[in-house]
Enzyme design. Structure first.
Site, mmCIF file in Angstrom:
data_model
loop_
_atom_site.group_PDB
_atom_site.id
_atom_site.type_symbol
_atom_site.label_atom_id
_atom_site.label_comp_id
_atom_site.label_asym_id
_atom_site.label_seq_id
_atom_site.Cartn_x
_atom_site.Cartn_y
_atom_site.Cartn_z
ATOM 1 N N GLU A 59 36.434 -47.967 118.301
ATOM 2 C CA GLU A 59 36.050 -48.564 117.015
ATOM 3 C C GLU A 59 37.046 -49.640 116.664
ATOM 4 O OE1 GLU A 59 35.939 -46.064 113.505
ATOM 5 O OE2 GLU A 59 35.157 -44.395 114.674
ATOM 6 N N GLU A 98 26.336 -49.170 105.616
ATOM 7 C CA GLU A 98 25.834 -47.813 105.364
ATOM 8 C C GLU A 98 26.015 -47.476 103.887
ATOM 9 O OE1 GLU A 98 27.071 -44.985 108.649
ATOM 10 O OE2 GLU A 98 27.998 -46.835 109.377
ATOM 11 N N LYS A 137 28.153 -44.374 102.153
ATOM 12 C CA LYS A 137 29.591 -44.189 102.337
ATOM 13 C C LYS A 137 30.267 -44.247 100.967
ATOM 14 C CE LYS A 137 30.319 -44.105 106.889
ATOM 15 N NZ LYS A 137 31.023 -45.046 107.749
ATOM 16 N N GLU A 195 33.932 -49.368 102.639
ATOM 17 C CA GLU A 195 33.366 -48.548 103.716
ATOM 18 C C GLU A 195 31.866 -48.784 103.885
ATOM 19 O OE1 GLU A 195 34.952 -44.336 104.214
ATOM 20 O OE2 GLU A 195 35.717 -44.907 102.245
#
Ligand SMILES: *[C@@H]1O[C@H](CO)[C@@H](O)[C@H](O)[C@H]1NC(C)=O
Ligand SMILES: *[C@@H]1O[C@H](CO)[C@@H](O)[C@H](O)[C@H]1NC(C)=O
Ligand SMILES: *[C@@H]1O[C@H](CO)[C@@H](O)[C@H](O)[C@H]1NC(C)=O
Ligand SMILES: *[C@@H]1O[C@H](CO)[C@@H](O)[C@H](O)[C@H]1NC(C)=O
Ligand SMILES: *[C@@H]1O[C@H](CO)[C@@H](O)[C@H](O)[C@H]1NC(C)=O
Length: 534
Positions: free
Chosen positions: A267, A321, A324, A329
């Site tokens: 990541e 997303e 989150k 985030e």
């Protein structure tokens, strides 16, 4: 004056040469983390066909082993890494349970789905959970053995680590694993990797490594020009934090005698939007980090201690997303849930950008064809999943042209463009607080709106998008949600006020001032660059 100018020419010609060389020798090893903490993502089959037909992304990493996703990626030839949940680790240390995990999560989808790895847990050392930590290696061994018994030895077993596993990482040569874990945990894991010819997976995040109080560390983290960080022990000047972090891990491995084990980046990424005033977070910085990272990785240069290595790299992440916890985030994604790019870092098979206008002069297009991001997804429930076909972005149309800032336009230039346009008869209401294009409240996004409005109103000549070499023409409509970008059809001045070209401070002369200003700041920037290299 003569010397910097000659250096400038040298720099320009060598950097062009470098770009040509590196683009011809490109080996793409870029994947994405396909996280699913969201309630508005498109169906996995749509995602699979999108990645396959429109992007160069040929590998994904999942944080679970979601059967719907595994089925959707069948016959795409996109490599898939699945993850064993942290809580399942203690139960997988015995062969029968590991075999049962393989039977449930791999065999039903193999070989149509191209598994390349199983990640055992995620950043387990960071949990400090002694029970989990003690069971990582036994679970990795059991899963490897289960794969072997199923003749699936090409599927590697890894366990991703945060850089919290290092007790020291600066300078890179001083990198070492946390005491107590080095020989007890990491040496045996690295030995497993050596035996099974699998890589050690790490998650470097320069985003967490820069210091808000020292602005120069931000440029260092973003692969932008900076003073470098000197490692006395090796005599190496590090010019970016990614290399420094990777070399710190390498140094730690070397101290234990495992410098032959390969490294994979599980990541890495940078958020494009954060809480107000969150240091270092912006669309521009996300574009810079991810765009430069991809170029750097694909250049095949490697790092100072690992020359010529092309690390397989998984960007975090594929989508924004919306479930989150924090704004930043929620905004690590390269794509919005409707599959439009938050920004383009050069992963499209066919560039959305047409080779017209200023961009045509730039062979190393990279992340040029970006679009401004829309606001946070959570505020935009209308842009839910869209089952789009494989044929190009629904908004793009090769005949239409818009003007947006170049990727490398400085904040100063963006502000100057806004000030110029908005004081010259263009309606900038939409980017004022409360207007439909105010969010995201970023200089780049506002400048994009203003520059395009000016370009449209002036008749869409290439020169109208020059802005001192800070504008670029795109074929992708930068509008989003309720923020509509003006597109003035020829001959219709519909709700666009014509500028008073006869009045004082005419648009044309102001544009050439702007052009001169842009050229000068450009020159200044390059001279600074040259001086850094002296
Ligand atoms: C599948 O991908 C591999 C590389 O990962 C490549 O060598 C192979 O040719 C691809 N096969 C097909 C059918 O596209
Ligand atoms: C694995 O391969 C060996 C040799 O090719 C074969 O005898 C065996 O049946 C295979 N096992 C499985 C589970 O496919
Ligand atoms: C490394 O960079 C620093 C800052 O730019 C400079 O002072 C130093 O001389 C450089 N050292 C080497 C060996 O290039
Ligand atoms: C890296 O590649 C360059 C250019 O191909 C070559 O000259 C050099 O020897 C290589 N270095 C290593 C350590 O393989
Ligand atoms: C920005 O990139 C363009 C190439 O697209 C280049 O011509 C220009 O010099 C760059 N400007 C700066 C300030 O780096």
């Amino acid at each position: 004056m003569a010397t910097p100018y000659r250096l400038l020419l040298l720099l320009l010609s060598t950097s062009n040469l470098f770009l040509q060389l590196s683009s011809s020798a490109t080996t793409n090893k870029i994947g994405v983390n396909y996280g699913t903490i969201a309630d508005n993502l498109p169906p996995p089959s749509t995602v699979a066909s999108f990645l396959k037909t429109q992007t160069t992304i040929d590998r994904i990493k999942l944080f679970d082993a979601n059967p719907d996703i595994l089925r959707a990626f069948a016959n795409t030839n996109i490599s898939v890494t699945v993850t064993v949940a942290n809580s399942d680790i203690p139960s997988l240390t015995k062969l029968p349970s590991a075999q049962s995990w393989i039977t449930t999560n791999i065999l039903p989808f193999h070989p149509e789905t191209a598994f390349n790895r199983i990640a055992v847990g995620n950043e387990i050392l960071a949990t400090s959970d002694k029970n989990l930590i003690a069971h990582i290696l036994p679970a990795m061994k059991a899963l490897h053995q289960a794969l072997t018994l199923s003749n699936l030895t090409h599927i590697q077993v890894v366990s991703p680590n945060s850089l919290g596993i290092l007790s020291s990482s600066e300078p890179p040569s001083a990198g070492s694993f946390r005491r107590g874990y080095d020989r007890a945990i990491f040496a045996p894991i690295l030995d497993f990797h050596r035996q099974t010819k699998s890589p050690f997976m790490v998650n470097p995040y320069p985003f967490f490594g820069f210091s808000p109080s020292k602005p120069e560390t931000l440029n260092y983290a973003l692969f932008k020009p900076n003073g470098g960080v000197f490692d006395k022990a090796t005599g190496i000047n590090y010019t970016n934090m990614f290399d420094a972090q990777m070399d710190a891990v390498y140094s730690a491995m070397k101290k234990l005698g495992y410098d032959d084990v390969e490294l994979v980046v599980g990541e890495t990424g940078w958020p494009s939007l954060g809480d107000p005033d969150q240091p270092g977070v912006s669309l521009e910085n996300a574009v810079s980090y991810n765009g430069n990272l991809i170029k750097h990785v694909n250049s095949g240069k490697g790092t100072p201690l690992m020359p010529n290595k092309t690390f397989e790299t998984y960007i975090f992440s594929l989508f924004n997303e919306n479930l989150k916890p924090t704004i930043s985030e929620r905004n690590y994604g390269l794509f919005k849930p409707d599959l439009t790019p938050v920004y383009d870092v050069g992963v499209f098979i066919q560039q959305h950008q047409q080779a017209t206008g200023p961009a045509a002069m730039n062979p190393a297009s990279g992340p040029e064809a970006m679009r401004p991001a829309s606001g946070p997804m959570a505020m935009d429930p209308a842009s839910g999943p869209t089952a789009m076909g494989p044929a190009g972005s629904p908004e793009s149309s090769s005949s239409k042209k818009w003007c947006v800032p170049k990727i490398n336009a400085s904040e100063k230039a963006l502000q100057a463009n806004i000030d110029y346009v908005c004081s010259n008869g263009i309606d900038c209401g939409p980017i004022k607080n409360g207007g439909p294009c105010f969010k995201p409240d970023s200089l780049r996004s506002h400048a994009a709106y203003a520059m395009n409005a000016y370009y449209q109103q002036s008749g869409r000549h290439n020169a109208d998008c020059d802005f001192g070499n800070t504008g670029v023409i795109t074929n992708t409509d930068p509008g989003y949600g309720t923020c509509k970008y003006p597109y003035a059809a020829t001959g219709s001045g519909q709700n666009v006020k014509k500028p008073d070209t006869d009045g004082g401070g005419s648009l044309k002369s102001a544009t050439s001032n702007l052009r001169l200003y842009g050229f000068l700041s450009h020159l200044q920037f390059l001279i600074c660059l040259c001086l850094c290299f002296l």
